[in-house]
Scaffold this motif. Structure first.
Motif, PDB file in Angstrom:
ATOM      1  N   UNK A  27      52.611  35.026  44.172  1.00  0.00           N
ATOM      2  CA  UNK A  27      52.415  34.295  43.147  1.00  0.00           C
ATOM      3  C   UNK A  27      50.911  34.017  42.892  1.00  0.00           C
ATOM      4  N   UNK A  28      50.256  33.844  41.933  1.00  0.00           N
ATOM      5  CA  UNK A  28      48.850  33.687  41.865  1.00  0.00           C
ATOM      6  C   UNK A  28      48.531  32.434  41.004  1.00  0.00           C
ATOM      7  N   UNK A  29      48.210  31.516  41.777  1.00  0.00           N
ATOM      8  CA  UNK A  29      47.894  30.093  41.244  1.00  0.00           C
ATOM      9  C   UNK A  29      46.573  30.259  40.191  1.00  0.00           C
ATOM     10  N   UNK A  30      46.818  29.243  39.420  1.00  0.00           N
ATOM     11  CA  UNK A  30      45.662  29.449  38.263  1.00  0.00           C
ATOM     12  C   UNK A  30      44.298  29.005  38.709  1.00  0.00           C
ATOM     13  N   UNK A  31      43.102  29.559  38.435  1.00  0.00           N
ATOM     14  CA  UNK A  31      42.006  29.331  38.646  1.00  0.00           C
ATOM     15  C   UNK A  31      40.969  29.377  37.480  1.00  0.00           C
ATOM     16  N   UNK A  32      40.350  28.455  36.961  1.00  0.00           N
ATOM     17  CA  UNK A  32      39.477  28.514  35.986  1.00  0.00           C
ATOM     18  C   UNK A  32      38.371  29.378  36.040  1.00  0.00           C
ATOM     19  N   UNK A  83      37.639  33.394  34.922  1.00  0.00           N
ATOM     20  CA  UNK A  83      36.867  33.844  33.847  1.00  0.00           C
ATOM     21  C   UNK A  83      35.594  34.300  34.161  1.00  0.00           C
ATOM     22  N   UNK A  84      34.850  33.757  35.244  1.00  0.00           N
ATOM     23  CA  UNK A  84      33.311  33.774  35.263  1.00  0.00           C
ATOM     24  C   UNK A  84      33.323  35.057  36.305  1.00  0.00           C
ATOM     25  N   UNK A  85      34.284  35.282  37.369  1.00  0.00           N
ATOM     26  CA  UNK A  85      34.213  35.948  38.384  1.00  0.00           C
ATOM     27  C   UNK A  85      35.675  36.649  38.361  1.00  0.00           C
ATOM     28  N   UNK A  86      35.865  37.706  37.666  1.00  0.00           N
ATOM     29  CA  UNK A  86      37.130  38.000  37.755  1.00  0.00           C
ATOM     30  C   UNK A  86      37.642  39.239  38.931  1.00  0.00           C
ATOM     31  N   UNK A  87      36.565  39.478  39.433  1.00  0.00           N
ATOM     32  CA  UNK A  87      36.885  40.727  40.404  1.00  0.00           C
ATOM     33  C   UNK A  87      37.003  40.122  42.079  1.00  0.00           C
ATOM     34  N   UNK A  88      38.182  40.347  42.615  1.00  0.00           N
ATOM     35  CA  UNK A  88      38.372  39.853  43.822  1.00  0.00           C
ATOM     36  C   UNK A  88      37.367  39.993  44.911  1.00  0.00           C
ATOM     37  N   UNK A  89      36.669  41.350  44.861  1.00  0.00           N
ATOM     38  CA  UNK A  89      35.776  41.736  45.863  1.00  0.00           C
ATOM     39  C   UNK A  89      34.335  40.869  45.716  1.00  0.00           C
ATOM     40  N   UNK A  90      34.109  40.075  44.533  1.00  0.00           N
ATOM     41  CA  UNK A  90      33.044  39.290  44.176  1.00  0.00           C
ATOM     42  C   UNK A  90      33.306  37.960  44.852  1.00  0.00           C
ATOM     43  N   UNK A  91      34.401  37.537  44.934  1.00  0.00           N
ATOM     44  CA  UNK A  91      34.558  35.915  45.133  1.00  0.00           C
ATOM     45  C   UNK A  91      35.200  35.902  46.623  1.00  0.00           C
ATOM     46  N   UNK A  92      36.192  36.745  46.975  1.00  0.00           N
ATOM     47  CA  UNK A  92      36.740  36.617  48.325  1.00  0.00           C
ATOM     48  C   UNK A  92      37.633  35.400  48.274  1.00  0.00           C
ATOM     49  N   UNK A  93      37.767  35.158  49.494  1.00  0.00           N
ATOM     50  CA  UNK A  93      38.630  33.906  49.740  1.00  0.00           C
ATOM     51  C   UNK A  93      40.058  34.091  49.601  1.00  0.00           C
ATOM     52  N   UNK A  94      40.864  33.166  49.036  1.00  0.00           N
ATOM     53  CA  UNK A  94      42.179  32.942  48.609  1.00  0.00           C
ATOM     54  C   UNK A  94      42.433  34.102  47.633  1.00  0.00           C
ATOM     55  N   UNK A  95      41.425  34.305  46.656  1.00  0.00           N
ATOM     56  CA  UNK A  95      41.842  35.287  45.524  1.00  0.00           C
ATOM     57  C   UNK A  95      41.888  37.068  46.290  1.00  0.00           C
ATOM     58  N   UNK A  96      40.977  37.098  47.110  1.00  0.00           N
ATOM     59  CA  UNK A  96      40.972  38.263  47.855  1.00  0.00           C
ATOM     60  C   UNK A  96      42.278  38.507  48.751  1.00  0.00           C
ATOM     61  N   UNK A  97      42.443  37.291  49.287  1.00  0.00           N
ATOM     62  CA  UNK A  97      43.793  37.297  50.314  1.00  0.00           C
ATOM     63  C   UNK A  97      45.109  37.583  49.486  1.00  0.00           C
ATOM     64  N   UNK A  98      45.183  37.116  48.126  1.00  0.00           N
ATOM     65  CA  UNK A  98      46.455  37.328  47.414  1.00  0.00           C
ATOM     66  C   UNK A  98      46.593  38.676  47.209  1.00  0.00           C
ATOM     67  N   UNK A  99      45.494  39.493  46.760  1.00  0.00           N
ATOM     68  CA  UNK A  99      45.725  40.968  46.547  1.00  0.00           C
ATOM     69  C   UNK A  99      45.880  41.763  47.837  1.00  0.00           C
ATOM     70  N   UNK A 100      45.404  41.157  49.023  1.00  0.00           N
ATOM     71  CA  UNK A 100      45.826  41.931  50.400  1.00  0.00           C
ATOM     72  C   UNK A 100      47.321  41.738  50.603  1.00  0.00           C
ATOM     73  N   UNK A 101      47.908  40.507  50.048  1.00  0.00           N
ATOM     74  CA  UNK A 101      49.329  40.233  50.396  1.00  0.00           C
ATOM     75  C   UNK A 101      49.925  41.237  49.447  1.00  0.00           C
ATOM     76  N   UNK A 102      49.525  41.570  48.258  1.00  0.00           N
ATOM     77  CA  UNK A 102      50.121  42.192  47.010  1.00  0.00           C
ATOM     78  C   UNK A 102      50.374  43.732  47.610  1.00  0.00           C
ATOM     79  N   UNK A 109      49.831  29.707  47.487  1.00  0.00           N
ATOM     80  CA  UNK A 109      48.644  29.510  48.061  1.00  0.00           C
ATOM     81  C   UNK A 109      47.540  30.579  47.997  1.00  0.00           C
ATOM     82  N   UNK A 110      47.986  31.392  47.299  1.00  0.00           N
ATOM     83  CA  UNK A 110      46.903  32.715  47.128  1.00  0.00           C
ATOM     84  C   UNK A 110      46.570  32.949  45.567  1.00  0.00           C
ATOM     85  N   UNK A 111      45.294  33.546  45.690  1.00  0.00           N
ATOM     86  CA  UNK A 111      44.931  34.044  44.246  1.00  0.00           C
ATOM     87  C   UNK A 111      44.799  33.166  43.111  1.00  0.00           C
TER      88      UNK A 111
END
Length: 474
Positions: A218-223, A226-245, A438-440
């Motif tokens: 599940x990917x929680x909403x994060x506004x 829109x500014x930084x859509x790529x996981x490699x650029x932001x890391x954190x929970x966003x990158x962790x979500x795709x590692x789970x996937x 809690x991811x992504x």
């Protein structure tokens, strides 16, 4: 409805409930303080018999029986019209009817007249004129046949009508309390009704029950996406979500050394492009060779996200203007990318060709993972055509947007062409939702074409044959 469901519905609809309550409260305050103050005046009429002795005792029974009738006649239209005429009031008889009431004081022979008006003086004048008209009416109705006889029953004014500078309405504290309670009730009931009538998917359990497949992440909403859509650029929970996937996909197809995965959704604007792109980036981080293909010829967006060129790609390869190697672009993240190329007038026909099947077959042998960003399932047939050329699909579901019927229809289309659904992804879930892992993140990408549901196509012998012929051991 259980208490947990009740509280969950209120939490999910808290914005609607809050706005409804505030609007109701504002209307209540405005209505109460804009109401014209009304002042009251009351006067009592004593109804009795002027006779004495036994005659008086007998007449008292008649008075008791008739006093209720006199109270009712006090608001008779003819009586009210005479009051309007006598005072030359700036109102109609119907207006006055709502301002005058008459009642019998229990256990007595007394009629009490209550009057309201915009000023204390006007209320007193109307009360006095009304009392006089009732007295005259009783005198007229009880007039004896012989002139020398006294009437059996008479009415007289007990005292002058009252007057007060304190308004009888509105009762500000009472009216405010009632209005706020009604606003709160409407807000709660409205939220519950909206929740009951809402056919959109709002929980992990809904998705799994309708689709028959597990939710891989599940990917929680994060506004900020829109500014930084790529996981490699932001890391954190966003990158962790795709590692789970990425990990869950490995368990979804344990025997596969190479994977071809199609990413789609039921409708546009559900986040499939960003999920496909970030999934490819995450797979490349694990050391696998990854090719990301943008097969959405109607609305390509991957090249823009990666900062690459889309003028060459699938179409230029299929028409023989360039080779697969020349149409494949490297990205700094380590993935390879193939765009759509020039937009064709007939995307479905272009995808449903032997040349397209040969292209996918070749790149599957050259890369560990091939990720295809396909158009949504319901508006067009493009994704259904590509479904027969991949190992499986990921289906995006947008929280609070995708309806249950749309999800059911999208899954049915995958199965209708003999496709395999690895699992679903619930996107844009509220961060406080119990369904979020809690991811992504969650984010959708717009489409330039509309949506019109069409019947689910039945699998044909040709599509079955293409899929059976494609399945070879690697």
């Amino acid at each position: 409805m259980e208490l947990r469901q009740f509280l969950g519905a209120l939490r999910a609809r808290w914005v609607f409930s809050t706005v409804t309550f505030l609007v109701g409260a504002a209307l209540t305050v405005a209505t109460v303080f804009l109401m014209t103050p009304q002042y009251g005046s009351s006067v009592k009429l004593f109804v009795s018999t002027p006779s004495g002795g036994s005659a008086e005792y007998a007449a008292s029974f008649i008075v008791t029986q008739r006093v209720a009738s006199y109270a009712e006649l006090a608001t008779d239209p003819s009586v009210l019209q005479r009051v309007v005429d006598s005072l030359d009031l700036d109102m109609t008889r119907e207006d006055l009817e709502g301002r005058v009431s008459a009642s019998v004081i229990t256990g007595t022979q007394t009629i009490e007249l209550d009057v309201t008006a915009e000023t204390p003086e006007l209320a007193q004048q109307i009360a006095k004129a009304e009392a006089e008209e009732v007295v005259a009416l009783v005198e007229q109705l009880e007039r004896p046949a012989l002139k020398d006889e006294e009437p059996a029953i008479a009415a007289r004014i007990a005292a002058e009508p009252s007057i007060s500078d304190q308004p009888v309405s509105p009762n500000i504290p009472l009216n405010l309390g009632i209005g706020l309670l009604i606003s709160l009730f409407v807000a709660i009931v409205g939220a519950l009704l909206r929740d009951l009538l809402d056919r959109t998917v709002k929980s992990r359990q809904d998705v799994e029950k309708i689709s028959g497949h597990s939710v891989l992440v599940t990917l929680p909403y994060d506004p900020q996406v829109k500014k930084t859509p790529l996981a490699t650029e932001v890391g954190g929970s966003l990158a962790e979500a795709f590692r789970v996937l990425r990990t869950n996909l490995q368990f979804a197809d344990l025997d596969a050394e190479r994977q071809a995965i199609l990413v789609s959704s039921a409708l546009p604007d559900e986040g499939k492009t960003l999920v496909a792109t970030n999934l490819a980036l995450t797979m490349a981080q694990s050391g696998r060779s990854v090719l990301l293909i943008d097969a959405d010829m109607r609305n390509p967006n991957v090249a823009e996200l990666l900062g690459l060129e889309n003028s060459v790609g699938i179409v230029t390869v299929l028409v023989g203007r360039t080779s697969i190697e020349d149409a494949t672009q490297p990205h700094v993240s380590g993935i390879s990318f193939m765009g759509t190329g020039p937009a064709p007038p007939n995307p479905a026909e272009v995808l449903d060709t032997q040349a397209m099947r040969d292209l996918i077959s070749r790149v599957r042998k050259e890369y560990d993972a091939v990720i295809i960003d396909a158009p949504p399932m319901l508006p067009v047939a493009d994704a259904s055509i590509l479904m027969t050329e991949v190992d499986g699909a990921l289906l995006l579901v947008r929280h609070g947007s995708t309806t249950r019927e749309q999800l059911r229809l999208a899954v049915a289309r995958i199965h209708a062409v003999g496709g395999r659904l690895f699992g679903t992804i619930l996107n844009r879930t509220p961060r406080r939702s119990g369904d979020a892992d809690g991811y992504g993140y969650g984010y959708g990408h717009g489409y330039g074409y509309g949506y019109a549901p069409t019947p689910v196509p039945e699998p044909t012998s040709s599509t079955r044959g293409r899929r059976i012929g494609r399945r070879v051991k690697r």
